[in-house]
Motif scaffolding. Sequence first.
Motif, short mmCIF file in Angstrom:
data_model
loop_
_atom_site.label_atom_id
_atom_site.label_comp_id
_atom_site.label_asym_id
_atom_site.label_seq_id
_atom_site.Cartn_x
_atom_site.Cartn_y
_atom_site.Cartn_z
N ASN A 298 40.47 41.52 28.88
CA ASN A 298 40.24 41.24 27.46
C ASN A 298 39.21 42.22 26.88
OD1 ASN A 298 40.42 38.99 25.17
ND2 ASN A 298 38.28 39.52 25.40
N THR B 235 40.91 36.13 22.96
CA THR B 235 42.29 35.64 22.83
C THR B 235 43.35 36.64 23.31
OG1 THR B 235 42.48 36.40 20.53
CG2 THR B 235 41.64 34.17 20.88
N ILE B 236 42.93 37.82 23.76
CA ILE B 236 43.90 38.77 24.28
C ILE B 236 44.33 38.39 25.68
CG2 ILE B 236 44.24 41.16 25.06
CD1 ILE B 236 42.68 42.08 22.65
N SER B 237 43.36 38.02 26.50
CA SER B 237 43.68 37.64 27.87
C SER B 237 42.62 36.68 28.40
CB SER B 237 43.72 38.89 28.77
OG SER B 237 43.84 38.53 30.14
N ASP C 53 40.50 40.08 18.03
CA ASP C 53 41.03 39.10 18.96
C ASP C 53 40.27 39.13 20.29
OD1 ASP C 53 42.89 38.04 17.26
OD2 ASP C 53 44.64 38.60 18.44
N ALA D 128 48.81 43.28 22.13
CA ALA D 128 47.79 44.32 22.00
C ALA D 128 48.34 45.69 22.39
CB ALA D 128 46.57 43.97 22.86
N THR E 191 43.09 43.80 16.63
CA THR E 191 43.21 43.60 18.07
C THR E 191 41.83 43.48 18.70
OG1 THR E 191 45.31 44.81 18.12
CG2 THR E 191 44.11 44.60 20.21
N PRO F 86 44.83 33.63 18.12
CA PRO F 86 45.08 35.08 17.94
C PRO F 86 45.78 35.36 16.61
CG PRO F 86 46.61 34.15 19.54
CD PRO F 86 45.60 33.07 19.24
N TRP G 124 48.43 36.87 15.73
CA TRP G 124 49.88 36.71 15.65
C TRP G 124 50.32 35.24 15.74
CZ3 TRP G 124 51.37 34.84 20.45
CH2 TRP G 124 50.48 35.08 21.51
N GLN G 125 49.37 34.32 15.90
CA GLN G 125 49.64 32.89 15.87
C GLN G 125 48.97 32.20 14.69
OE1 GLN G 125 51.15 30.56 18.62
NE2 GLN G 125 52.32 32.45 18.60
N THR H 283 50.98 37.03 26.83
CA THR H 283 51.51 37.49 25.55
C THR H 283 50.49 38.29 24.75
OG1 THR H 283 52.95 35.54 25.47
CG2 THR H 283 52.68 36.78 23.43
N GLY H 284 49.23 37.87 24.79
CA GLY H 284 48.19 38.57 24.05
C GLY H 284 48.06 40.02 24.47
#
Length: 224
Positions: A72, A64-66, A59, A13, A56, A215, A217-218, A8-9
């Motif tokens: 990431n 936290t992106i991947s 993150d 992004a 982004t 992240p 968005w959370q 999702t991350g």
Amino acid sequence: MKKINPHTGILVALAVIACWFASLFFLLNWHFNWSNPLVYLMVFVQMHLYTGLFITAHDAMHGTISPNKKANNFIGYLVVFLYAGFFYNRLYAKHHQHHHHVHTEKDPDFAPHGFWKWYFSFMLNYVTIIQLVIMAIAYNLLKIWVDEKNLLLFWVLPSLLSTFQLFYFGTYLPHKGEHDNEYHSTTLQKNHFIAFITCYFFGYHLEHHQKPGMPWWQLYKVKE
């Protein structure tokens, strides 16, 4: 809290990058009229999307992106370069220095001054000569194909305004003054809409310091 899908991350992004690019492409090719109020609205829309690029990258700095470190970090390098010719490894080191030494002399994001002195101190910690050279080269290359008024209004101005947005809502407001917690941070009162439009939920700054692996968005869920 429900476990986050590891893909999702990356999707979030890529969505931010795609929105920024699509908006910028349209705006740089827009034959606009100065009397059109949408022109000025779009400056702020593009500012917000520039801020999204930097958030982004933030993150990515927290992984936290991947869970795939190469993916990431690649996204981290890409978005800070698109943002303003920054180098990810330099920002990464300074941001983690902020987390480890918050509100001290070793904190690159902190300056015990008023807004403007703090802002310029903040910017001087991050802007480099090579970055300015890169941006000057990019500007002069883009001028070959893009009308200069579009370039100034939709490429240069939104990125500059974004630095104020990031600094004011993500650094100055949360860290100014004294605080009674170990992170020397305050937090925005719960209002997810305001938190998103001001700085992608980073007004919930105490929560970010408490859970830096969450992240953007959370992050609102921590406030819940």
